[in-house]
Design a protein around this motif. Structure first.
Motif, PDB file in Angstrom:
ATOM      1  N   GLY A  81       7.593  14.113  20.972  1.00 30.93           N
ATOM      2  CA  GLY A  81       8.208  13.595  19.781  1.00 30.93           C
ATOM      3  C   GLY A  81       8.683  14.344  18.879  1.00 30.93           C
ATOM      4  O   GLY A  81       9.741  14.194  17.962  1.00 30.93           O
ATOM      5  N   SER A  82       7.816  15.270  18.406  1.00 30.23           N
ATOM      6  CA  SER A  82       8.012  16.147  17.402  1.00 30.23           C
ATOM      7  C   SER A  82       9.159  17.008  17.269  1.00 30.23           C
ATOM      8  O   SER A  82       9.546  17.650  16.461  1.00 30.23           O
ATOM      9  CB  SER A  82       6.584  16.980  16.886  1.00 30.23           C
ATOM     10  OG  SER A  82       6.242  17.856  18.058  1.00 30.23           O
ATOM     11  N   VAL A  83       9.820  17.415  18.562  1.00 31.47           N
ATOM     12  CA  VAL A  83      10.904  18.299  18.557  1.00 31.47           C
ATOM     13  C   VAL A  83      12.124  17.399  18.130  1.00 31.47           C
ATOM     14  O   VAL A  83      13.169  18.036  17.854  1.00 31.47           O
ATOM     15  CB  VAL A  83      11.243  18.405  20.105  1.00 31.47           C
ATOM     16  CG1 VAL A  83      10.214  19.414  20.633  1.00 31.47           C
ATOM     17  CG2 VAL A  83      11.642  17.448  21.197  1.00 31.47           C
ATOM     18  N   HIS A  84      12.136  15.957  17.846  1.00 29.82           N
ATOM     19  CA  HIS A  84      13.013  15.130  17.352  1.00 29.82           C
ATOM     20  C   HIS A  84      13.085  15.523  15.726  1.00 29.82           C
ATOM     21  O   HIS A  84      12.774  14.452  14.928  1.00 29.82           O
ATOM     22  CB  HIS A  84      12.805  13.833  17.661  1.00 29.82           C
ATOM     23  CG  HIS A  84      14.012  12.834  17.282  1.00 29.82           C
ATOM     24  ND1 HIS A  84      15.397  13.025  18.207  1.00 29.82           N
ATOM     25  CD2 HIS A  84      14.352  11.775  16.286  1.00 29.82           C
ATOM     26  CE1 HIS A  84      16.132  12.147  17.572  1.00 29.82           C
ATOM     27  NE2 HIS A  84      15.557  11.397  16.717  1.00 29.82           N
ATOM     28  N   PHE A  85      13.413  16.600  15.236  1.00 26.92           N
ATOM     29  CA  PHE A  85      13.352  17.164  13.803  1.00 26.92           C
ATOM     30  C   PHE A  85      14.155  18.076  13.856  1.00 26.92           C
ATOM     31  O   PHE A  85      14.088  19.042  14.573  1.00 26.92           O
ATOM     32  CB  PHE A  85      11.632  17.023  13.349  1.00 26.92           C
ATOM     33  CG  PHE A  85      11.711  17.640  12.041  1.00 26.92           C
ATOM     34  CD1 PHE A  85      11.528  16.699  10.962  1.00 26.92           C
ATOM     35  CD2 PHE A  85      11.382  19.100  11.729  1.00 26.92           C
ATOM     36  CE1 PHE A  85      11.370  17.132   9.572  1.00 26.92           C
ATOM     37  CE2 PHE A  85      11.572  19.290  10.389  1.00 26.92           C
ATOM     38  CZ  PHE A  85      11.467  18.395   9.366  1.00 26.92           C
ATOM     39  N   THR A 119       6.177  16.310  29.246  1.00 29.08           N
ATOM     40  CA  THR A 119       5.603  15.743  27.956  1.00 29.08           C
ATOM     41  C   THR A 119       4.175  15.906  28.311  1.00 29.08           C
ATOM     42  O   THR A 119       3.332  16.740  28.353  1.00 29.08           O
ATOM     43  CB  THR A 119       6.204  14.552  27.515  1.00 29.08           C
ATOM     44  OG1 THR A 119       5.904  13.693  28.878  1.00 29.08           O
ATOM     45  CG2 THR A 119       7.593  14.567  27.197  1.00 29.08           C
ATOM     46  N   ASP A 120       3.415  14.743  28.401  1.00 29.49           N
ATOM     47  CA  ASP A 120       2.278  14.517  29.029  1.00 29.49           C
ATOM     48  C   ASP A 120       2.188  14.261  30.545  1.00 29.49           C
ATOM     49  O   ASP A 120       1.145  13.985  31.201  1.00 29.49           O
ATOM     50  CB  ASP A 120       1.236  13.434  28.402  1.00 29.49           C
ATOM     51  CG  ASP A 120       2.135  12.271  28.372  1.00 29.49           C
ATOM     52  OD1 ASP A 120       3.118  12.097  28.752  1.00 29.49           O
ATOM     53  OD2 ASP A 120       1.394  11.130  27.952  1.00 29.49           O
ATOM     54  N   ASP A 146      15.139  11.208  25.828  1.00 28.74           N
ATOM     55  CA  ASP A 146      14.449  10.714  24.616  1.00 28.74           C
ATOM     56  C   ASP A 146      13.078  10.829  24.233  1.00 28.74           C
ATOM     57  O   ASP A 146      12.201  10.431  24.949  1.00 28.74           O
ATOM     58  CB  ASP A 146      14.533   9.106  24.964  1.00 28.74           C
ATOM     59  CG  ASP A 146      14.246   7.991  24.130  1.00 28.74           C
ATOM     60  OD1 ASP A 146      14.067   8.724  22.801  1.00 28.74           O
ATOM     61  OD2 ASP A 146      14.144   7.012  23.998  1.00 28.74           O
ATOM     62  N   ALA A 147      12.962  11.866  23.236  1.00 27.66           N
ATOM     63  CA  ALA A 147      11.648  12.382  23.288  1.00 27.66           C
ATOM     64  C   ALA A 147      10.773  11.711  22.096  1.00 27.66           C
ATOM     65  O   ALA A 147       9.521  11.916  22.086  1.00 27.66           O
ATOM     66  CB  ALA A 147      11.780  13.990  22.298  1.00 27.66           C
ATOM     67  N   ILE A 148      11.527  10.590  21.495  1.00 29.65           N
ATOM     68  CA  ILE A 148      10.736   9.982  20.628  1.00 29.65           C
ATOM     69  C   ILE A 148       9.343   9.101  21.172  1.00 29.65           C
ATOM     70  O   ILE A 148       9.567   8.465  22.227  1.00 29.65           O
ATOM     71  CB  ILE A 148      11.359   8.758  19.845  1.00 29.65           C
ATOM     72  CG1 ILE A 148      12.704   9.089  19.372  1.00 29.65           C
ATOM     73  CG2 ILE A 148      10.940   7.906  19.120  1.00 29.65           C
ATOM     74  CD1 ILE A 148      12.250  10.132  17.970  1.00 29.65           C
ATOM     75  N   GLN A 217       6.204  11.175  17.075  1.00 25.69           N
ATOM     76  CA  GLN A 217       5.295  11.648  18.387  1.00 25.69           C
ATOM     77  C   GLN A 217       4.493  10.256  18.436  1.00 25.69           C
ATOM     78  O   GLN A 217       4.457   9.846  19.456  1.00 25.69           O
ATOM     79  CB  GLN A 217       4.549  12.826  18.170  1.00 25.69           C
ATOM     80  CG  GLN A 217       3.677  13.120  19.562  1.00 25.69           C
ATOM     81  CD  GLN A 217       3.351  14.417  19.668  1.00 25.69           C
ATOM     82  OE1 GLN A 217       3.753  15.269  19.756  1.00 25.69           O
ATOM     83  NE2 GLN A 217       1.881  14.569  19.417  1.00 25.69           N
ATOM     84  N   SER A 218       4.007   9.861  17.147  1.00 28.77           N
ATOM     85  CA  SER A 218       2.995   8.636  17.440  1.00 28.77           C
ATOM     86  C   SER A 218       3.556   7.246  17.061  1.00 28.77           C
ATOM     87  O   SER A 218       3.251   6.220  17.345  1.00 28.77           O
ATOM     88  CB  SER A 218       1.984   8.721  16.654  1.00 28.77           C
ATOM     89  OG  SER A 218       2.141   8.787  15.263  1.00 28.77           O
TER      90      SER A 218
END
Length: 276
Positions: A81-85, A119-120, A146-148, A217-218
């Motif tokens: 998720g943190s790559v969505h920044f 991802t995981d 969709d990385a969120i 990410q969370s």
């Protein structure tokens, strides 16, 4: 022009343009053996001119090499998720461009390319190939992923690659590395490189006052007063994390390079492969 087309055009230019073509290949020195000398012909790569022989013979001579083996280049895109920044463009877009530059460089060098999205867990995989179409597909998949709310698990990544890749390969893991990986075992079997993609804003954010932020990410909302003191403390934590990350990668025998979203990927990647 779509975002995909723009990234592919930029990446291809960085690899195949006349300006970049006069510099050493990103994968220089991999798998080649010297055979003989011959006179220079129009279109030959000037990097292979033997200047000593050229001076003696008063005409240009180049070195001819035989490819001993094909290099299997494995590009691993970590899209938590943190790559969505990003301040100007998302890190996810930078990862797509870095992956495309590496892909075009691999094909240009006559080597075999395959790629993953993790991802995981493993989300996608492209089979080893020398076709340009594979670069288009993997770049599309990265951009449209969709990385969120996705989390990263480097243990899953390392274990999966260790089991799946039977022959020695060059593995390039691209992500933002806000988790510290353990690549010890993987790096004993393969050559592993880490490309750390960051945005300057996330390492040194400006004071924002009272704000509500969302962790991509969370999914958790974070509210507070992000004044000069608090953002300075945050920047210090990021710096401490990166110090531990770099030490761990060195211990595992993994070369690494940090590439920011505003950087030109081909330049930074060449420095990585040249060991600067």
């Amino acid at each position: 022009m779509s975002k995909l087309q723009k990234i592919l055009v930029r990446a291809r230019r960085q690899v195949f343009s006349e300006m970049i073509g006069n510099n050493p290949s990103i994968f220089q020195g991999e798998g080649y053996d010297f055979i003989e000398l011959r006179e220079y012909m129009a279109g030959d790569d000037i990097r292979f001119i033997d200047w000593n022989i050229t001076a003696k013979m008063q005409t240009p001579y180049i070195k001819i090499f035989r490819q001993e083996r094909e290099l299997h280049v494995v590009i691993v895109n970590v899209l938590n998720g943190s790559v969505h920044f990003g301040s100007k463009k998302f890190k996810q877009e930078s990862i797509a461009e870095i992956s495309a530059v590496l892909g075009f460089s691999t094909i240009k060098n006559g080597d075999i390319l395959s790629s993953y999205i993790f991802t995981d867990k493993m989300h996608s995989y492209t089979k080893p190939s020398k076709k340009l179409h594979q670069i288009h597909k993997s770049t599309y998949d990265i951009l449209n992923f969709d990385a969120i709310n996705e989390k990263v698990d480097f243990k899953v990544i390392a274990d999966t690659l260790y089991k799946r890749l039977k022959k020695r390969s060059l593995i390039i893991v691209i992500g933002d590395y806000f988790e510290i990986p353990d690549f010890r075992l993987l790096a004993k079997k393969h050559e592993v490189l880490s490309v750390i993609v960051r945005d300057t804003l996330e390492e040194n954010p400006p004071p924002m006052g009272f704000a509500s932020l969302l962790d991509p990410q969370s999914g958790a909302a974070i509210e507070g007063d992000f004044n000069a003191q608090s953002v300075k403390a945050y920047a210090k934590k990021v710096s401490e994390h990166d110090h531990k990350l770099f030490e761990r990668l060195r211990q595992d025998g993994v070369r690494f390079r940090k590439i920011y979203t505003h950087s030109l990927p081909s330049v930074e990647l060449r420095r990585l492969f040249e060991g600067r």
